[in-house]
Design a protein around this motif. Structure first.
Motif, PDB file in Angstrom:
ATOM      1  N   THR A 178      34.977   0.926 -35.859  1.00 45.01           N
ATOM      2  CA  THR A 178      36.281   0.691 -35.262  1.00 45.01           C
ATOM      3  C   THR A 178      36.585   1.834 -34.300  1.00 45.01           C
ATOM      4  O   THR A 178      36.397   3.001 -34.646  1.00 45.01           O
ATOM      5  CB  THR A 178      37.372   0.652 -36.344  1.00 45.01           C
TER       6      THR A 178
ATOM      7  N   VAL B 260      41.862   2.184 -29.123  1.00 46.67           N
ATOM      8  CA  VAL B 260      42.155   2.192 -27.691  1.00 46.67           C
ATOM      9  C   VAL B 260      43.630   1.842 -27.522  1.00 46.67           C
ATOM     10  O   VAL B 260      44.234   1.178 -28.371  1.00 46.67           O
ATOM     11  CB  VAL B 260      41.279   1.199 -26.892  1.00 46.67           C
ATOM     12  N   ASP B 261      44.198   2.302 -26.427  1.00 54.05           N
ATOM     13  CA  ASP B 261      45.581   1.940 -26.125  1.00 54.05           C
ATOM     14  C   ASP B 261      45.677   0.430 -25.917  1.00 54.05           C
ATOM     15  O   ASP B 261      44.693  -0.216 -25.524  1.00 54.05           O
ATOM     16  CB  ASP B 261      46.051   2.623 -24.840  1.00 54.05           C
ATOM     17  N   LYS B 262      46.844  -0.113 -26.162  1.00 50.12           N
ATOM     18  CA  LYS B 262      47.047  -1.547 -25.934  1.00 50.12           C
ATOM     19  C   LYS B 262      46.783  -1.902 -24.477  1.00 50.12           C
ATOM     20  O   LYS B 262      46.263  -2.975 -24.170  1.00 50.12           O
ATOM     21  CB  LYS B 262      48.452  -1.954 -26.351  1.00 50.12           C
TER      22      LYS B 262
ATOM     23  N   THR C 296      44.575  -0.483 -22.521  1.00 43.95           N
ATOM     24  CA  THR C 296      43.117  -0.538 -22.360  1.00 43.95           C
ATOM     25  C   THR C 296      42.575  -1.849 -22.898  1.00 43.95           C
ATOM     26  O   THR C 296      41.736  -2.494 -22.255  1.00 43.95           O
ATOM     27  CB  THR C 296      42.453   0.650 -23.088  1.00 43.95           C
ATOM     28  N   ARG C 297      43.061  -2.265 -24.049  1.00 40.28           N
ATOM     29  CA  ARG C 297      42.633  -3.547 -24.634  1.00 40.28           C
ATOM     30  C   ARG C 297      42.970  -4.696 -23.696  1.00 40.28           C
ATOM     31  O   ARG C 297      42.164  -5.599 -23.468  1.00 40.28           O
ATOM     32  CB  ARG C 297      43.292  -3.754 -25.992  1.00 40.28           C
ATOM     33  N   SER C 298      44.138  -4.637 -23.089  1.00 40.01           N
ATOM     34  CA  SER C 298      44.550  -5.666 -22.137  1.00 40.01           C
ATOM     35  C   SER C 298      43.644  -5.678 -20.920  1.00 40.01           C
ATOM     36  O   SER C 298      43.245  -6.740 -20.429  1.00 40.01           O
ATOM     37  CB  SER C 298      46.006  -5.424 -21.724  1.00 40.01           C
TER      38      SER C 298
ATOM     39  N   LEU D  57      40.504  -4.689 -20.813  1.00 39.09           N
ATOM     40  CA  LEU D  57      39.218  -5.256 -21.231  1.00 39.09           C
ATOM     41  C   LEU D  57      39.285  -6.780 -21.287  1.00 39.09           C
ATOM     42  O   LEU D  57      38.365  -7.470 -20.850  1.00 39.09           O
ATOM     43  CB  LEU D  57      38.803  -4.709 -22.596  1.00 39.09           C
ATOM     44  N   SER D  58      40.380  -7.291 -21.818  1.00 39.95           N
ATOM     45  CA  SER D  58      40.549  -8.745 -21.904  1.00 39.95           C
ATOM     46  C   SER D  58      40.542  -9.395 -20.525  1.00 39.95           C
ATOM     47  O   SER D  58      39.996 -10.473 -20.336  1.00 39.95           O
ATOM     48  CB  SER D  58      41.852  -9.094 -22.616  1.00 39.95           C
TER      49      SER D  58
ATOM     50  N   SER E 197      33.251 -11.017 -26.521  1.00 40.35           N
ATOM     51  CA  SER E 197      33.813 -10.005 -27.418  1.00 40.35           C
ATOM     52  C   SER E 197      34.030  -8.691 -26.674  1.00 40.35           C
ATOM     53  O   SER E 197      33.447  -8.447 -25.612  1.00 40.35           O
ATOM     54  CB  SER E 197      32.872  -9.766 -28.606  1.00 40.35           C
ATOM     55  N   TYR E 198      34.879  -7.831 -27.263  1.00 39.93           N
ATOM     56  CA  TYR E 198      35.081  -6.511 -26.668  1.00 39.93           C
ATOM     57  C   TYR E 198      33.769  -5.746 -26.626  1.00 39.93           C
ATOM     58  O   TYR E 198      33.492  -5.024 -25.670  1.00 39.93           O
ATOM     59  CB  TYR E 198      36.136  -5.726 -27.448  1.00 39.93           C
ATOM     60  N   ASP E 199      32.942  -5.890 -27.650  1.00 39.94           N
ATOM     61  CA  ASP E 199      31.630  -5.238 -27.672  1.00 39.94           C
ATOM     62  C   ASP E 199      30.798  -5.674 -26.469  1.00 39.94           C
ATOM     63  O   ASP E 199      30.178  -4.849 -25.798  1.00 39.94           O
ATOM     64  CB  ASP E 199      30.894  -5.557 -28.978  1.00 39.94           C
TER      65      ASP E 199
END
Length: 60
Positions: free
Chosen positions: A7, A10-12, A14-16, A18-19, A27-29
């Motif tokens: 695990t 990451v900041d939200k 950053t996740r956004s 990546l999406s 997947s994020y991976d």
């Protein structure tokens, strides 16, 4: 590929990000690996047998 999982936090934002750059059902991976491979292709990053080396990090 090994089946080990980890695990990372990451900041939200950053996740956004990546999406937004990922494709549907990716997947994020997979997104992160694609980014690493892209950076490696342009010669900015070297990955050798699990050892991580980056000219950006070697400045310390």
């Amino acid at each position: 590929m090994r089946d080990y999982k980890s695990t990372i936090l990451v900041d939200k934002e950053t996740r956004s990000m990546l999406s937004k750059i990922g494709r549907k059902n990716q997947s994020y991976d997979q997104i992160i690996r694609e980014l690493i491979e892209t950076k490696n292709r342009v010669g900015l990053l070297e990955i050798d047998a699990g050892n991580f080396s980056s000219s950006e990090l070697d400045r310390s």
